[in-house]
Scaffold this active site. Structure first.
Site, PDB file in Angstrom:
ATOM      1  N   LYS A   1      -8.536   0.866  -6.677  1.00 17.11           N
ATOM      2  CA  LYS A   1      -7.707   1.933  -6.543  1.00 17.11           C
ATOM      3  C   LYS A   1      -6.228   1.876  -6.933  1.00 17.11           C
ATOM      4  O   LYS A   1      -6.207   0.542  -7.677  1.00 17.11           O
ATOM      5  CB  LYS A   1      -7.365   1.987  -4.687  1.00 17.11           C
ATOM      6  CG  LYS A   1      -8.482   2.227  -3.924  1.00 17.11           C
ATOM      7  CD  LYS A   1      -8.279   2.274  -2.725  1.00 17.11           C
ATOM      8  CE  LYS A   1      -9.664   2.533  -1.871  1.00 17.11           C
ATOM      9  NZ  LYS A   1      -9.560   2.277  -0.639  1.00 17.11           N
TER      10      LYS A   1
ATOM     11  N   HIS B   1      -2.564  -3.574  -3.564  1.00 17.31           N
ATOM     12  CA  HIS B   1      -3.749  -3.483  -3.377  1.00 17.31           C
ATOM     13  C   HIS B   1      -4.551  -3.271  -4.455  1.00 17.31           C
ATOM     14  O   HIS B   1      -5.803  -3.575  -4.664  1.00 17.31           O
ATOM     15  CB  HIS B   1      -4.106  -2.077  -2.378  1.00 17.31           C
ATOM     16  CG  HIS B   1      -5.242  -1.827  -1.694  1.00 17.31           C
ATOM     17  ND1 HIS B   1      -5.393  -0.595  -1.143  1.00 17.31           N
ATOM     18  CD2 HIS B   1      -6.428  -2.542  -1.772  1.00 17.31           C
ATOM     19  CE1 HIS B   1      -6.798  -0.624  -0.698  1.00 17.31           C
ATOM     20  NE2 HIS B   1      -7.273  -1.829  -0.983  1.00 17.31           N
TER      21      HIS B   1
ATOM     22  N   TYR C   1      -2.172  -1.709   8.880  1.00 15.23           N
ATOM     23  CA  TYR C   1      -1.151  -2.247   8.265  1.00 15.23           C
ATOM     24  C   TYR C   1      -0.100  -3.056   9.502  1.00 15.23           C
ATOM     25  O   TYR C   1      -0.090  -2.563  10.515  1.00 15.23           O
ATOM     26  CB  TYR C   1      -0.389  -1.236   7.618  1.00 15.23           C
ATOM     27  CG  TYR C   1      -1.266  -0.267   6.724  1.00 15.23           C
ATOM     28  CD1 TYR C   1      -1.537  -0.778   5.603  1.00 15.23           C
ATOM     29  CD2 TYR C   1      -1.040   1.039   7.011  1.00 15.23           C
ATOM     30  CE1 TYR C   1      -2.380   0.058   4.770  1.00 15.23           C
ATOM     31  CE2 TYR C   1      -1.690   1.786   6.038  1.00 15.23           C
ATOM     32  CZ  TYR C   1      -2.637   1.271   5.040  1.00 15.23           C
ATOM     33  OH  TYR C   1      -3.060   2.122   4.060  1.00 15.23           O
TER      34      TYR C   1
ATOM     35  N   HIS D   1       0.780  -1.256   0.020  1.00 11.84           N
ATOM     36  CA  HIS D   1      -0.045   0.002  -0.061  1.00 11.84           C
ATOM     37  C   HIS D   1       0.875   1.028   0.092  1.00 11.84           C
ATOM     38  O   HIS D   1       1.954   1.097   0.374  1.00 11.84           O
ATOM     39  CB  HIS D   1      -0.844   0.019   1.457  1.00 11.84           C
ATOM     40  CG  HIS D   1      -1.658  -0.933   1.427  1.00 11.84           C
ATOM     41  ND1 HIS D   1      -3.175  -0.948   1.087  1.00 11.84           N
ATOM     42  CD2 HIS D   1      -1.632  -2.281   1.788  1.00 11.84           C
ATOM     43  CE1 HIS D   1      -3.784  -2.219   1.023  1.00 11.84           C
ATOM     44  NE2 HIS D   1      -2.701  -3.125   1.760  1.00 11.84           N
TER      45      HIS D   1
ATOM     46  N   CYS E   1      -3.476   2.039  -5.811  1.00 13.66           N
ATOM     47  CA  CYS E   1      -2.576   1.981  -4.736  1.00 13.66           C
ATOM     48  C   CYS E   1      -1.701   0.509  -5.037  1.00 13.66           C
ATOM     49  O   CYS E   1      -2.472  -0.375  -5.137  1.00 13.66           O
ATOM     50  CB  CYS E   1      -3.327   1.813  -3.254  1.00 13.66           C
ATOM     51  SG  CYS E   1      -2.329   1.108  -1.981  1.00 13.66           S
TER      52      CYS E   1
HETATM   53 ZN   LIG Z   1      -3.962   0.394  -0.243  1.00 20.17          ZN
END
Ligand SMILES: [Zn+2]
Length: 226
Positions: free
Chosen positions: A123, A117, A46, A16, A125
């Site tokens: 996303k 991600h 995380y 991420h 990410c």
């Molecule tokens: Zn992420």
């Protein structure tokens, strides 16, 4: 930091980005505050956070499932790098990420895979080209030598999500900082409250945009103009 396998089963590692380049957010304590206060979680989502300096900070207990990839948390380890724009990640971060992931990979005898991600969400990410950084094949297996020499880009523009009053977190903090940079008065706390709505509306009014307090592509484009 040397990695030790948790007791719970793990077969995937997810990467991420924090969606912020603000140096004030380059600290797992800040991310933890967002996740605990804004999201109401028991801890930061995380397991690891990597600062621009390359320092690796420990987050959530590895024995606990992360809260990082909605619907895909079980059996994973979640690593977050501080950063928003692809070219703003540091070589030191990539080296630290590569070292950490190689330790994890060795601990699992090369039986686990590494993913962004973006592979399980809409996303972009973690924004940077993690496959090159870690030397991954298309299945996420670590098969090549890492290349941490450059900060490769994927699609930074899509890191500007639509934000409204239900939003919170690093993207909101980034929005608030952008509004401040445009001369509006508000606090940068990552919470899209009344103050932020008012600032967005003022900004939209000043820039001839639809005044709805919702930050979409047009408002982001105006905010990103110097
Ligand atoms: Zn992420």
């Amino acid at each position: 930091m040397s990695f030790e396998r948790p007791e719970r089963p793990v077969d995937r590692v997810f990467l991420h980005c924090s969606a912020s380049d603000n140096p004030a957010h380059d600290d797992i304590a800040v991310i933890r505050r967002w996740h605990v206060q804004s999201n109401g979680w028991s801890d930061v989502g995380y397991h690891f956070f990597i600062r621009k300096s390359g320092r690796v900070e420990a987050g959530r207990n590895l024995e606990h499932t992360p809260a990082a990839q909605g619907g895909h948390n079980r059996g994973t380890i979640a690593i977050c790098l501080h950063g928003l724009k692809a070219d703003q990640f540091s070589t030191r971060q990539f080296r630290a990420l590569s070292t950490l992931c190689r330790e994890i990979n060795a601990a699992y005898e090369h039986q686990l895979t590494f993913h962004g991600h973006c592979e399980v969400s809409n996303k972009t990410c973690p924004v940077f080209d993690y496959r090159t950084v870690l030397g991954l094949d298309s299945d996420g297996l670590m098969v090549r030598a890492p290349d941490t020499s450059r900060p490769p880009a994927t699609a930074p523009e899509a890191t500007y999500p639509i934000l409204r009053t239900t939003s919170s977190g690093p993207a909101v903090a980034h929005l608030q900082q952008s509004l401040k940079n445009h001369g509006l008065k508000l606090s940068v706390d990552g919470l899209f409250g009344r103050e932020t709505v008012e600032a967005v509306k003022k900004f939209q009014h000043k820039n001839g945009l639809v005044v709805d307090g919702i930050v979409g592509a047009m408002t982001w484009a105006a905010l990103n103009r110097p």
